[in-house]
Design a protein around this motif. Sequence first.
Motif, PDB file in Angstrom:
ATOM      1  N   LEU A 168     -17.443  36.188  38.447  1.00 46.18           N
ATOM      2  CA  LEU A 168     -16.359  36.171  37.483  1.00 46.18           C
ATOM      3  C   LEU A 168     -15.473  37.196  37.899  1.00 46.18           C
ATOM      4  O   LEU A 168     -15.896  38.592  38.177  1.00 46.18           O
ATOM      5  N   ASN A 169     -14.392  36.981  38.190  1.00 45.49           N
ATOM      6  CA  ASN A 169     -13.228  37.927  38.559  1.00 45.49           C
ATOM      7  C   ASN A 169     -12.106  38.274  37.460  1.00 45.49           C
ATOM      8  O   ASN A 169     -11.566  37.152  36.926  1.00 45.49           O
ATOM      9  N   ASN A 170     -11.777  39.364  37.168  1.00 42.52           N
ATOM     10  CA  ASN A 170     -10.895  39.889  36.206  1.00 42.52           C
ATOM     11  C   ASN A 170      -9.956  40.800  37.073  1.00 42.52           C
ATOM     12  O   ASN A 170     -10.297  41.472  37.783  1.00 42.52           O
ATOM     13  N   LEU A 171      -8.612  40.481  36.657  1.00 43.79           N
ATOM     14  CA  LEU A 171      -7.509  41.070  37.127  1.00 43.79           C
ATOM     15  C   LEU A 171      -6.568  41.416  36.047  1.00 43.79           C
ATOM     16  O   LEU A 171      -6.017  40.879  35.425  1.00 43.79           O
ATOM     17  N   ASP A 172      -5.966  42.791  36.122  1.00 45.11           N
ATOM     18  CA  ASP A 172      -5.020  43.321  35.126  1.00 45.11           C
ATOM     19  C   ASP A 172      -3.851  43.165  36.146  1.00 45.11           C
ATOM     20  O   ASP A 172      -3.461  43.821  37.185  1.00 45.11           O
ATOM     21  N   ALA A 173      -2.872  42.330  35.495  1.00 48.85           N
ATOM     22  CA  ALA A 173      -1.725  41.760  36.516  1.00 48.85           C
ATOM     23  C   ALA A 173      -0.673  42.770  36.620  1.00 48.85           C
ATOM     24  O   ALA A 173      -0.062  43.065  37.515  1.00 48.85           O
ATOM     25  N   LYS A 174      -0.685  43.658  35.681  1.00 47.41           N
ATOM     26  CA  LYS A 174       0.516  44.741  35.734  1.00 47.41           C
ATOM     27  C   LYS A 174       0.231  46.027  36.684  1.00 47.41           C
ATOM     28  O   LYS A 174       0.945  46.540  37.687  1.00 47.41           O
ATOM     29  N   SER A 175      -1.295  46.334  36.738  1.00 50.49           N
ATOM     30  CA  SER A 175      -1.730  47.448  37.721  1.00 50.49           C
ATOM     31  C   SER A 175      -2.328  46.992  38.967  1.00 50.49           C
ATOM     32  O   SER A 175      -2.195  47.513  40.002  1.00 50.49           O
ATOM     33  N   GLY A 176      -2.996  45.600  39.050  1.00 52.44           N
ATOM     34  CA  GLY A 176      -3.624  45.359  40.022  1.00 52.44           C
ATOM     35  C   GLY A 176      -5.113  45.450  39.913  1.00 52.44           C
ATOM     36  O   GLY A 176      -5.821  45.473  41.013  1.00 52.44           O
ATOM     37  N   ALA A 177      -5.666  46.264  39.053  1.00 57.47           N
ATOM     38  CA  ALA A 177      -6.976  46.735  38.917  1.00 57.47           C
ATOM     39  C   ALA A 177      -7.998  45.626  38.946  1.00 57.47           C
ATOM     40  O   ALA A 177      -7.676  44.429  37.818  1.00 57.47           O
TER      41      ALA A 177
END
Length: 332
Positions: A168-177
């Motif tokens: 499972l991969n999570n990505l904060d689109a604004k920061s790229g974390a």
Amino acid sequence: VESVDMTKHRGVYWLDLQEETDPWQGGWPLCAGEVRPARQAVKPEVDPRESSAGAASSSDAPPPGQAAAVAAPGVADARAPVNMPDSEAAPKVKAKKIPPQVTAAEWNNHQLLHLPFRSWCPHCVAGKAKEDPHFRTDDEDPHALPKWCMDYFFLGKSADKTRARPVLNNLDAKSGATFAGLVEKGGAEYAVSLTLEGIRYTGRTDMLLLTDQENAVGTVAKLVAERRAPNQTQLVNTPVGSSKSAGLIERCNYEVEAQFRAMRSRVEHCYTIDMDMEHKLVPWAIRHAAWLLTNFLIKVDGKTAHERLRGRPYRGEIARQRYGHWEFCFLQ
């Protein structure tokens, strides 16, 4: 009703055409498969009433400043047209381009290679056609909700005896974390906890949670939205088969997988072991790969995801691996 003779070939009825020439364009062939000129000259039509203009009396002439009334053919109305105000400006409309007509020789030559892509070839369209481009929008709008992307992908290699394992991969689109972990597909508690941990790390409150149409990731997204109440979490599903709508998370999946494979290759080289997907180091290596990307991968603006979130680069120390032993170990 008049009948038309048609020819049946391979279950399709065809209309026989006779080759003609257009006298206004110097003999252009108008048979199927040829390219027509952009415009064709048309003979001006002469109103039969104009030929008898001499018979009209001069008293029928309109007063000065008023246009002469010309009735349409077959309509007995000689009243002057009504002056209408100009309408509003018409909006610009984007329309699909019609594929050009080609000759039989061009068609046959293209069928040999199918290179390059041609919009008039149905086989090129079936195998090579792409979606319309998704133009970038301004993500700096302070009133826009931040986007959080979530997706499953599988890790494994051909030499593994077991099947590939879901990640499972999570990505904060604004920061790229990035926050990835080895989980079981579905509403597993660890998958929900991993996502909530990443959201707390980035400090997001109200946000858009983007997932695909898969039921497994949708179940996790619903549980995350329930756990985050009263914070607002809007669940958004990307279109089916649209790779560009989910381009951010797919690129992130590739980066996590590539980083994990590089780390696994280093471990196998230093310790001379076979690190398959059942190895105890795999869950840690996946999370560490995402952690490295968040803190050390420099983006196009010259900043890492950590620097975008905290305003400064990461200054902690990490473990250094050196040929079978740890030179020092101080993990943040």
